[in-house]
Motif scaffolding. Structure first.
Motif, PDB file in Angstrom:
ATOM      1  N   LYS A 776      74.111 -14.686  55.400  1.00 22.22           N
ATOM      2  CA  LYS A 776      73.753 -13.880  56.569  1.00 22.22           C
ATOM      3  C   LYS A 776      73.345 -14.785  57.732  1.00 22.22           C
ATOM      4  O   LYS A 776      73.731 -14.541  58.882  1.00 22.22           O
ATOM      5  CB  LYS A 776      72.596 -12.915  56.227  1.00 22.22           C
ATOM      6  N   ASP A 777      72.573 -15.809  57.430  1.00 21.15           N
ATOM      7  CA  ASP A 777      72.165 -16.747  58.483  1.00 21.15           C
ATOM      8  C   ASP A 777      73.389 -17.349  59.173  1.00 21.15           C
ATOM      9  O   ASP A 777      73.448 -17.479  60.383  1.00 21.15           O
ATOM     10  CB  ASP A 777      71.339 -17.903  57.897  1.00 21.15           C
ATOM     11  N   TRP A 779      76.430 -16.140  59.324  1.00 19.72           N
ATOM     12  CA  TRP A 779      77.153 -15.134  60.101  1.00 19.72           C
ATOM     13  C   TRP A 779      76.453 -14.913  61.449  1.00 19.72           C
ATOM     14  O   TRP A 779      77.072 -14.893  62.508  1.00 19.72           O
ATOM     15  CB  TRP A 779      77.234 -13.822  59.308  1.00 19.72           C
ATOM     16  N   ASN A 780      75.147 -14.814  61.396  1.00 22.29           N
ATOM     17  CA  ASN A 780      74.380 -14.579  62.630  1.00 22.29           C
ATOM     18  C   ASN A 780      74.530 -15.747  63.613  1.00 22.29           C
ATOM     19  O   ASN A 780      74.659 -15.549  64.823  1.00 22.29           O
ATOM     20  CB  ASN A 780      72.904 -14.355  62.304  1.00 22.29           C
ATOM     21  N   ARG A 781      74.534 -16.957  63.046  1.00 22.85           N
ATOM     22  CA  ARG A 781      74.662 -18.152  63.891  1.00 22.85           C
ATOM     23  C   ARG A 781      76.001 -18.145  64.630  1.00 22.85           C
ATOM     24  O   ARG A 781      76.100 -18.530  65.785  1.00 22.85           O
ATOM     25  CB  ARG A 781      74.549 -19.391  62.992  1.00 22.85           C
ATOM     26  N   HIS A 783      77.859 -15.478  65.239  1.00 26.48           N
ATOM     27  CA  HIS A 783      78.112 -14.237  65.989  1.00 26.48           C
ATOM     28  C   HIS A 783      76.877 -13.882  66.812  1.00 26.48           C
ATOM     29  O   HIS A 783      76.224 -12.860  66.557  1.00 26.48           O
ATOM     30  CB  HIS A 783      78.461 -13.084  65.030  1.00 26.48           C
ATOM     31  N   PRO A 784      76.589 -14.737  67.795  1.00 25.98           N
ATOM     32  CA  PRO A 784      75.304 -14.591  68.489  1.00 25.98           C
ATOM     33  C   PRO A 784      75.152 -13.276  69.239  1.00 25.98           C
ATOM     34  O   PRO A 784      74.033 -12.844  69.495  1.00 25.98           O
ATOM     35  CB  PRO A 784      75.289 -15.778  69.461  1.00 25.98           C
ATOM     36  N   GLU A 787      75.232  -7.516  66.389  1.00 23.77           N
ATOM     37  CA  GLU A 787      74.037  -7.032  65.696  1.00 23.77           C
ATOM     38  C   GLU A 787      73.781  -7.955  64.497  1.00 23.77           C
ATOM     39  O   GLU A 787      74.651  -8.111  63.644  1.00 23.77           O
ATOM     40  CB  GLU A 787      74.348  -5.605  65.199  1.00 23.77           C
ATOM     41  N   PRO A 788      72.590  -8.574  64.407  1.00 26.68           N
ATOM     42  CA  PRO A 788      72.378  -9.526  63.307  1.00 26.68           C
ATOM     43  C   PRO A 788      72.408  -8.840  61.945  1.00 26.68           C
ATOM     44  O   PRO A 788      72.006  -7.688  61.825  1.00 26.68           O
ATOM     45  CB  PRO A 788      70.984 -10.095  63.581  1.00 26.68           C
ATOM     46  N   ARG A 789      72.875  -9.568  60.975  1.00 25.23           N
ATOM     47  CA  ARG A 789      72.854  -9.056  59.604  1.00 25.23           C
ATOM     48  C   ARG A 789      71.577  -9.548  58.933  1.00 25.23           C
ATOM     49  O   ARG A 789      71.172 -10.691  59.155  1.00 25.23           O
ATOM     50  CB  ARG A 789      74.068  -9.578  58.835  1.00 25.23           C
ATOM     51  N   GLN A 790      71.017  -8.686  58.133  1.00 22.81           N
ATOM     52  CA  GLN A 790      69.750  -9.053  57.532  1.00 22.81           C
ATOM     53  C   GLN A 790      69.927  -9.487  56.084  1.00 22.81           C
ATOM     54  O   GLN A 790      70.541  -8.757  55.295  1.00 22.81           O
ATOM     55  CB  GLN A 790      68.815  -7.841  57.588  1.00 22.81           C
ATOM     56  N   TRP A 821      62.960 -16.358  54.325  1.00 27.74           N
ATOM     57  CA  TRP A 821      63.304 -14.945  54.527  1.00 27.74           C
ATOM     58  C   TRP A 821      62.157 -14.003  54.155  1.00 27.74           C
ATOM     59  O   TRP A 821      62.325 -12.799  54.113  1.00 27.74           O
ATOM     60  CB  TRP A 821      64.587 -14.611  53.774  1.00 27.74           C
TER      61      TRP A 821
END
Ligand SMILES: Cc1ncc(C[n+]2csc(CCOP(=O)(O)OP(=O)(O)O)c2C)c(N)n1
Ligand SMILES: [Mg+2]
Length: 892
Positions: A776-777, A779-781, A783-784, A787-790, A821
């Motif tokens: 998830k980290d 993916w978030n990095r 795809h700034p 919507e962040p994935r948790q 986390w």
């Protein structure tokens, strides 16, 4: 001829010897080898009786095992095969040279395949069978760093493109490339067996051959003449795994197993045995272990010399030359060889008088002579009742000439200059012009050319191309939930360990009609440790020979029952062997088209730490199955002390990419994990495998809380919410395995004595949470703006307040992997350090992971947050009798 040599007249001893040999020769010709054997035995007996002792030797003279008189003629076209081989040699070399020109230091090996080309080509053209409709094919372990040759052949066969070859060791290039070594993970349609970690191929091959027998004996696969071939290096035989299991192969009479050891007398740095003779040494080891040994040392060029060696002087000379010296001959002029090899005895000098220096320098060795190699392979496949090892003498870097042939630096040779390329081209007759040669272009003969026709025809006759990995096993139906009911419902207050729960589960699975027969329980002499001796009687211990004796405990219910169709692999004390069986069983769907489900149960300390490299290979090989680490947990295995108490196997499990690792606390957790694992691996066909730890501490197994399944599988669920306490003094306690009980006790202590409301969470898998968090980290990095994935852990704990404490029976680094986390950094307690021989309670106190230390850690975290006063913590420390001046267990 050497000047200093004088030719002496024959003395009487020589004459006497000759007379005996002549007589023997006469008997051999007129009465045959049996009579010769009988005569020699009688002579030996006679001499022994007279007090003449013979030193024990498992060695035969340093000559070919198969005399030329017993050879059969070569069945194929030597000329076309030589041309094909030369082209493969060229392309293999060109691949490495080009890769290193383009990307300095990218590596690759030229000299290994150069030495083994004949060994491979004779096998490819005449012996190795591909998998076809009516034959499962041979299982071939290719020497890892000979891979350029295997790729070069697949290129000729049209299975790889020029683009692939160009991208050797450049797998990330557009269009794909080729992995350095055999890696089924990276090339799943091509490679079957990862081999390049030296020593693993031989031991895996032995257990593979045995597992093929197991499948047949148990009726899971039809009997065939399929064979296991392992191509190995002579340097590789120094690895303990290489020779460590050879007696299993002879004991089990594995005549479906052939080792081909490429004895180029060199390893990476220099000679394998400069001052000795590796071929002789290996012959003794294998022969002593009961193998059929075939030495292929001398090529046909030596036949006339050996035939004329009436006095045995040539053989004497062959016996006495050490490998360092032999290697020197391989790089020396004919004159040097005449002087130093033959020159030792005047008779030998005379024997080669008619040979020019050039002829002497070119006397071919056995491993480069297709006729000799063919005959050795033929004898190997025809041999019954024992495995065969072929010891083939070759020259490392054969054909490289000045660029490396026979030199100590040859292993590292990755570049050839224009002149060297031209010489190589000329020596092997590759149709590439002088203008083009510097580019080291790949060469493939035209379709329809005699070479291509021959190559294709040979593979057609032998059942198709290889290596090739084919997954061809129908999915297996996993038992429904009802089979697991008993484990979901708990033990009704009865105290049982997770090990006992596991044995129960395994027994139930074995009883399942469809899945049951496919289960392969594997144990390295620890069945009684884990309470699994019930299986002896129930499913039997596999033994090809059956049971040839009445067992000492025949009267007992659980007697030691061996049977040809026994299901249990009782491997004896060899984690490496047992893991090799695990790999064979866990990949049978890809090597034999049969799904089997291995459960390998071992002391968790002797798993990752002992045979971690094999576990890595299992991952590479896409093995499916369950590794079960018993007696796990540094403090939970009481009494044993530092060599047995495992507090880090889960940390060592973190890096294996396709391995799922769980540390269940309760029977129902175990059941949920195993059931999900079975579904994913055998119904969905996922290439993953499992590591489960089970422990031997007995306690009551509760029933499964409603809705816990998802959390169990994903790594975390709330086991027991706070029953009382002040909500402003909230805490969350995390533990896995048997330490969950300490967390539950801490929960009560905290509530009763300190009015703290603590929830207890079962942390079934740090690794699952870790993988998910990283994913998830990432993916978030990347795809700034999205919507962040948790991460699951973050999401699960998002609403939780208070302090967080993790207590682990493993080193602190394990839970620390997931700290970021948590809503706020947790306090981590763990079992770093060597440990002590002690009981559980004392060990948990020593490592500071018992309920009292969990309470103190919780209170200390609250004091830090200024929710309670520091003296409350001091009070608790004093009340619990915790010694604040005790030495730090992590370093003592
Ligand atoms: C366990 C392990 N240790 C070290 C290496 C590095 N290594 C690769 S090839 C090689 C030398 C191999 O010599 P040998 O087995 O004689 O093979 P040859 O190339 O001579 O055929 C070494 C040390 C390795 N691959 N695996
Ligand atoms: Mg070698």
């Amino acid at each position: 001829m050497a000047r200093h040599l004088e030719v002496k007249p024959e003395d009487t001893t020589t004459l006497e010897t000759r007379e005996w040999i002549d007589s023997l020769e006469w008997v051999l010709r007129n009465e045959g080898p049996d009579r010769v054997r009988g005569l020699l035995e009688s002579l030996q007996l006679h001499a022994r009786r007279a007090g003449v002792n013979f030193p024990f030797t498992a060695q035969t003279p340093h000559i070919n095992t198969i005399p030329s008189s017993l050879e059969v003629p070569y069945p194929g076209s030597r000329e076309i095969e030589r041309r094909i081989k030369s082209i493969i040699r060229w392309n293999a070399m060109a691949m490495v040279v080009r890769a290193n020109r383009e990307s300095h230091g990218i590596g690759g090996h030229i000299s290994t395949y150069a030495s083994s080309a004949t060994l491979y080509e004779v096998a490819f053209n005449h012996f190795l069978r591909g998998r076809s409709e009516d034959h499962p094919g041979d299982l071939v372990y290719f020497q890892g760093h000979a891979s350029p040759g295997i790729y070069a052949r697949a290129f000729l066969e049209g299975r790889l493109t020029e683009e692939h070859l160009k991208n050797f060791r450049r797998e990330l290039r557009p269009g794909g490339g080729l992995s350095s070594y055999p890696h089924p993970w990276l090339m799943p349609d091509f490679w079957q067996f990862p081999t390049v970690s030296m020593g693993l191929a031989p031991i895996m091959a032995i257990y593979q051959a045995r597992f093929q027998r197991y499948l047949e004996d148990r009726g899971l696969a039809p009997h065939t003449d399929s064979r296991v071939w392992a191509f190995l290096g002579d340097g590789e035989t120094d690895e303990p795994e290489t020779l460590g299991a050879i007696t299993l192969a002879s004991r089990e009479k594995l005549d479906n197993l052939i080792f081909v050891i490429n004895c180029n007398l060199q390893r990476l740095d220099g000679p394998v045995r400069g001052n000795g003779k590796i071929i002789q040494e290996l012959e003794a080891a294998f022969r002593g272990a009961g193998w059929n040994v075939i030495k292929v040392i001398w090529g046909a060029d030596w036949d006339p010399l050996l035939a004329g060696d009436r006095d045995g002087l040539l053989v004497k000379r062959m016996n006495e030359v050490v490998d360092g010296e032999s290697q020197k001959y391989s790089v020396s002029s004919g004159n040097y060889i005449r002087e130093h090899f033959f020159g030792r005895y005047p008779e030998l000098v005379r024997a080669v008088e008619a040979f020019s220096d050039e002829q002497l320098a070119r006397l071919r060795l056995g491993g480069h002579d297709p006729q000799k190699v063919y005959n050795a392979y033929l004898a190997a496949v025809e041999h019954q009742g024992a495995p065969t090892v072929i010891l083939a003498r070759t020259i490392k870097g054969y054909g490289l000439g000045e660029a490396g042939e026979g030199r100590n630096v040859t292993h590292q040779q990755k570049k050839l200059n224009e002149e060297e390329l031209r010489r190589f081209r000329t020596r092997f007759g590759i149709p590439i012009s002088d203008e083009d040669v510097a580019e080291a272009p790949f060469y493939r003969p035209a379709e329809g050319s005699p070479e291509m026709e021959y190559l294709r025809e040979r593979r057609r006759v032998l059942g198709g191309y290889l290596p090739k990995r084919v997954v061809q096993a129908p999915a297996v139906k996993v038992p429904g939930a009802s089979l697991f009911d008993e484990l979901y419902h708990g033990s009704g207050g009865r105290e049982v360990s997770t090990t006992m729960a596991f044995v129960r589960l395994l027994t139930k699975l074995i009883g399942d009609k469809e899945l049951g027969p496919r289960i392969v329980p594997i144990i390295p002499d620890e069945a009684r440790t884990f309470g699994m001796e019930t299986l002896f009687r129930k499913v039997g211990i596999y033994s090809h020979a059956g049971q040839l004796y009445e067992p000492v405990d025949a009267e007992m219910l659980l007697y030691y029952r061996e049977a040809r169709d026994g299901q249990l692999l009782e491997e004896g004390i060899t984690e490496a062997g047992a893991l090799s069986s695990f790999i064979a069983a866990g990949t049978a769907h890809a090597s034999r088209g049969v799904t089997t489900v291995p459960f390998f149960i071992f002391y968790s300390m002797f798993g990752f730490q002992r045979v971690g490299d094999l576990i890595w290979a299992a991952g590479d090989m896409r093995t499916r199955g369950f590794l079960v680490g018993g007696t796990a947990g540094r403090s939970t295995l009481a009494g044993e002390g530092l060599q047995h108490q495992d507090g880090h196997s889960h940390l060592l499990a973190l890096p294996v990419p396709n391995l799922r690792a769980y540390d269940p606390a309760y029977a129902y957790e175990l059941a949920v994990i195993v059931r999900d694992g079975l579904r994913r691996m055998y119904e969905e066909g996922e290439d993953i495998f499992y590591y489960l730890t089970v422990a031997n501490e007995p306690y009551a197994m509760p029933p499964m809380p409603e809705g816990a399944e998802e959390g169990i599988i994903r790594g975390l669920y709330r086991l027991r919410p706070a029953q009382s306490g002040n909500p402003d003094l909230a805490a969350h306690l995390f533990a896995s395995g048997a330490i969950v009980n300490e967390a539950l006790r801490a929960q009560s202590l905290l509530a009763e004595r300190f009015n703290v409301a603590a929830d207890v969470w079962s942390l079934t898998s740090v690794k699952e949470l870790y993988r998910d968090g990283l994913e998830k980290d990432r993916w978030n990095r990347l795809h700034p703006e999205a919507e962040p994935r948790q991460p699951y852990l973050e999401e699960t704990l998002a609403a939780e307040k208070g302090v967080f404490v993790v207590a682990s029976d493993y080193v602190k680094a394990l839970p620390q992997a997931i700290c970021r986390w948590f809503p706020s950094p947790p306090v981590v307690l763990g079992t770093d350090g060597f440990g002590r021989s002690e009981d559980r309670a004392s060990l948990r106190r020593f490592f500071e992971i018992d309920a009292e230390n969990i309470v103190v850690a919780t209170l200390a975290a609250m004091a830090k947050d200024e929710r309670i006063a520091p003296d409350v913590v001091s009070g608790a420390i004093a009340d619990f009798g915790i010694d604040v001046d005790a030495a730090d267990p992590s370093s003592t």
